[in-house]
Scaffold this motif. Structure first.
Motif, PDB file in Angstrom:
ATOM      1  N   HIS A  21      -0.931  -3.891   5.688  1.00 13.50           N
ATOM      2  CA  HIS A  21      -0.325  -2.851   4.851  1.00 13.50           C
ATOM      3  C   HIS A  21      -0.067  -3.292   3.409  1.00 13.50           C
ATOM      4  O   HIS A  21       0.813  -2.758   2.742  1.00 13.50           O
ATOM      5  CB  HIS A  21       0.990  -2.353   5.475  1.00 13.50           C
ATOM      6  N   GLU A  75      -1.016   4.830  -1.803  1.00 12.51           N
ATOM      7  CA  GLU A  75      -2.173   3.969  -1.573  1.00 12.51           C
ATOM      8  C   GLU A  75      -3.095   3.962  -2.790  1.00 12.51           C
ATOM      9  O   GLU A  75      -3.599   2.906  -3.207  1.00 12.51           O
ATOM     10  CB  GLU A  75      -2.942   4.438  -0.338  1.00 12.51           C
ATOM     11  N   ILE A 130       0.816  -1.211   0.000  1.00 11.87           N
ATOM     12  CA  ILE A 130       0.000   0.000   0.000  1.00 11.87           C
ATOM     13  C   ILE A 130       0.852   1.264   0.000  1.00 11.87           C
ATOM     14  O   ILE A 130       0.464   2.294  -0.537  1.00 11.87           O
ATOM     15  CB  ILE A 130      -0.961  -0.008   1.204  1.00 11.87           C
ATOM     16  N   GLU A 156      -7.471  -5.774   1.906  1.00  7.74           N
ATOM     17  CA  GLU A 156      -6.306  -5.241   2.617  1.00  7.74           C
ATOM     18  C   GLU A 156      -5.950  -6.132   3.802  1.00  7.74           C
ATOM     19  O   GLU A 156      -6.815  -6.598   4.540  1.00  7.74           O
ATOM     20  CB  GLU A 156      -6.595  -3.824   3.118  1.00  7.74           C
TER      21      GLU A 156
END
Length: 694
Positions: free
Chosen positions: A622, A544, A537, A619
């Motif tokens: 991270h 991101e 990310i 997700e």
């Protein structure tokens, strides 16, 4: 909250084994000598005294009134001995010392032991943590438990003596090392207290000299940091300096020549080689490629075999060995196509391996076979026959062997000669040999040469000088109670091993019977094999957004019909990218309470999928993941072979518990314990009345 019994046992565990707070370890410049007989004692609770002492006497003689002739101060009798109120009170006071802050009960600076005159604001009364302890001290049943533990301790000591454990030479030697280590540890602590801890002036001076370093921080804020810095600097110098001073003031003689061996002549070397040629034969060797499937908790034996057979089918279908090895093998050089970097000598991997591999012709591939804890497929690339290595090839090895033999002979001749002495106390060659034998193999190799042995002797001298210093400081007297407690623990540990551990064995039939009765314990949980794409990310909003866009592109391409492996190879930022995102290990659906409550985002997403399905990007830690389930199995019953190792562990634990129970009976029969409730009741009243305990 801990049970009363747990509290008593905790108190007993702490006796004689208190840690030293606030002191960094000093490294004394000599190796640690290991006491093999008692090496587990520091990491294992004393099994008999601690675990049995408070539990085994469910049917002892309790509630009895004392017969005629028994003193009123006696609370229990056992095996011709007695426990008096005074002895029990002493034990109570020992336990008070091992509970946080309870030592403040022992004496009030103003009122002595009469705490009834103390008010709550006085320092001696700031001990709210130990109310439960005092309830136990004033409870009849708690005192009975303590009596039982005391009796068990004495019963075991007697049994140890009867078995002659302490008289064994190796045990005596080990116990001496334990005492030495305690005294050296105390010397280290005393050094911190007297020599190493910096005083206020030193700390402030360092602060003033390093104002720039601390950039205007107030003194109190950095005081602790400065103290640690100064302490570390002093530690680095203190022990070497102390040893140097002790050596200057000691009368020391050394005779290193007793360990010196003359260089063997060429004639001696040649003669040894001729007499021991078979030791210097080069065995048959092979160069191979292999596919190795290891049997472990993630890959049970049946599955490992199936995986190996699947790999063999692919080889028979024309796929290259390199390709199949990269896909299936657990070997560390699987990425090199399974090619072993060196020739493998016959005998180095066991008879099962040799039987399959050394019978192959060059260029041929074996069938699937099991050797040790793995299944193999092996292709023979080259083979070399057995060879006699020439004298010149092995000259250094021969020299090492001859030198060892000469040294062994010389040490035997000189075993009673003094290798060194300190103030007239002799340390013989035999003493040195014993200490050397207790070093680890790595240390023995390190000190193999004559010069290295001289260095080791200097370190032994340093150790003895430090021990003398600890005696001069009367530390051996101060540590007597702790050393005796450790000694009892070690001797009891040996007894436990001989009377429990070494009397436990099991057969396959017993294991199968245990498995049949406890099948519900051996269920294989739901599991899956997956391929995945991982995209980091990043550390800011722009990164991101980039990651999410990249993940969406990858997911859309898979949905459009591109293979998962191709997309993973292009998009994944994980080490598995070059393998198309594939991992060979199974992942399991967890069944424990924590997992059910807290959940795991990764596992939850995986086990929502059916075989062949691909997840949307999600997700986790991270990163963004896209997962494909390539294989899936529902929860099922494990076969005996799959569960065998776990069954053996559980059965061994059950047998251990049973043997401990048998030992409890033996201890009970030996103790012949009778507890007098009337005397204990009197002591309870005294405990409530005496202000030293309230």
């Amino acid at each position: 909250m801990k049970s009363k019994r747990a509290k008593w046992q905790e108190g007993w565990e702490m006796e004689g084994r208190e840690g030293k707070d606030g002191c960094a370890e000093l490294s004394f410049p000599f190796p640690t000598f290991h006491f093999r007989e008692g090496r587990a004692i520091m990491t294992r609770v004393l099994p008999i005294i601690l675990c049995l002492g408070a539990a085994i006497m469910v049917s002892v003689g309790c509630g009895d009134k004392k017969p005629e002739g028994i003193d009123e101060n006696v609370v229990a009798t056992f095996d011709g001995n007695v426990i008096t109120k005074a002895q029990l009170k002493d034990e109570l006071m020992k336990r008070l010392k091992h509970f946080p802050r309870c030592d403040k009960h022992q004496k009030c600076p103003t009122h002595g032991f009469n705490h009834s005159k103390c008010v709550e604001t006085e320092p001696c009364e700031q001990h709210s943590d130990c109310d439960e302890l005092h309830e136990q001290l004033e409870n009849l049943e708690s005192l009975k438990e303590l009596v039982k533990a005391m009796v068990m301790k004495e019963t075991i000591k007697k049994w140890v003596k009867e078995k002659g454990i302490e008289r064994r030479e190796n045990v005596q030697h080990g116990l001496k090392h334990i005492a030495d280590e305690v005294n050296l540890s105390s010397l280290h602590v005393k050094a911190h207290e007297d020599k190493i801890n910096p005083d206020e002036i030193e700390v402030r001076q360092y602060y003033e000299e390093n104002l720039e370093k601390y950039r205007g921080k107030p003194f109190e804020e950095v005081k602790h940091e400065i103290e640690n810095t100064l302490r570390k600097k002093k530690e680095e110098k203190y022990i070497p300096k102390l040893i140097e001073e002790l050596k200057k003031n000691a009368v020391i003689t050394k005779n290193f020549d007793l360990l010196k061996v003359e260089e063997p002549t060429d004639s001696e070397l040649q003669q040894y080689y001729n007499l021991n040629k078979d030791e210097y034969r080069q065995p048959q060797r092979v160069k191979i490629q292999q596919i190795k499937i290891k049997i472990d908790a993630d890959t049970p034996e049946e599955e490992a075999k199936m995986k190996a057979e699947e790999a063999l089918v692919k080889l028979r279908s024309g796929e290259t060995f390199e390709t199949v090895a990269r896909q299936f093998s657990d070997e560390e050089y699987a990425e090199d196509g399974g090619k072993a970097p060196d020739y493998i000598a016959k005998g180095s991997l066991g008879e099962e391996f040799d039987a399959q591999v050394f019978s192959l012709y060059k260029g041929r591939t074996s069938d699937v076979f099991k050797a040790g804890d793995s299944y193999y497929i092996v292709k023979l690339l080259d083979k070399k026959g057995e060879e006699q290595r020439s004298f010149y090839e092995v000259r250094e090895q021969v020299k090492e062997a001859v030198t060892k033999e000469k040294l062994k002979s010389q040490l035997e001749i000189n075993k009673n000669e003094a290798l060194f002495s300190i103030h007239g106390k002799r340390y013989t060659v035999s003493d040195f040999q014993r200490e050397f034998a207790e070093l680890s193999k790595a240390q023995q190799q390190r000190y193999a040469s004559f010069e290295a042995k001289k260095e080791l002797i200097e370190q032994m001298i340093a150790k003895e000088l430090l021990l003398e210093e600890s005696h001069d400081e009367m530390l051996d007297v101060e540590n007597k109670e702790q050393i005796e407690a450790l000694k009892e623990h070690i001797l009891s540990d040996i007894l436990h091993r001989e009377e429990v551990d070494e009397k436990i064995d099991m057969t396959d039939d017993e294991a199968k019977e245990y498995y049949s009765k406890n099948k519900e314990q051996y269920m294989q949980p739901e599991r899956a094999k997956i391929s995945y794409i991982r995209i980091g990310i990043g550390t800011n909003e722009d990164e991101e957004k980039r990651a999410k866009k990249k993940a969406t592109e990858a997911y859309n391409r898979i949905n459009s019909g591109e293979t998962f492996a191709a997309v993973a190879g292009e998009y994944s930022e994980d080490w598995t990218a070059k393998r198309g995102g594939q991992i060979d290990k199974w992942i399991y659906q967890r069944q424990d309470f924590f997992h059910a409550v807290a959940g795991c985002a990764f596992h939850n997403n995986v086990f929502r999928l059916k075989e062949g399905e691909v997840s949307k990007p999600f997700e986790y830690l991270h990163s963004l993941y896209i997962v494909k389930v390539t294989e899936r199995e529902e929860k099922r019953q494990q076969t005996f072979e799959e569960a065998k190792e776990h069954v053996k562990v559980h059965l061994a634990a059950e047998k251990h518990q049973k043997r401990v129970a048998e030992l409890e009976g033996e201890l009970y029969n030996r103790s012949k314990l009778t507890i007098y409730d009337d005397a204990l009741a009197d002591l309870v009243k005294e405990n409530k009345a005496v202000s030293g305990l309230r």
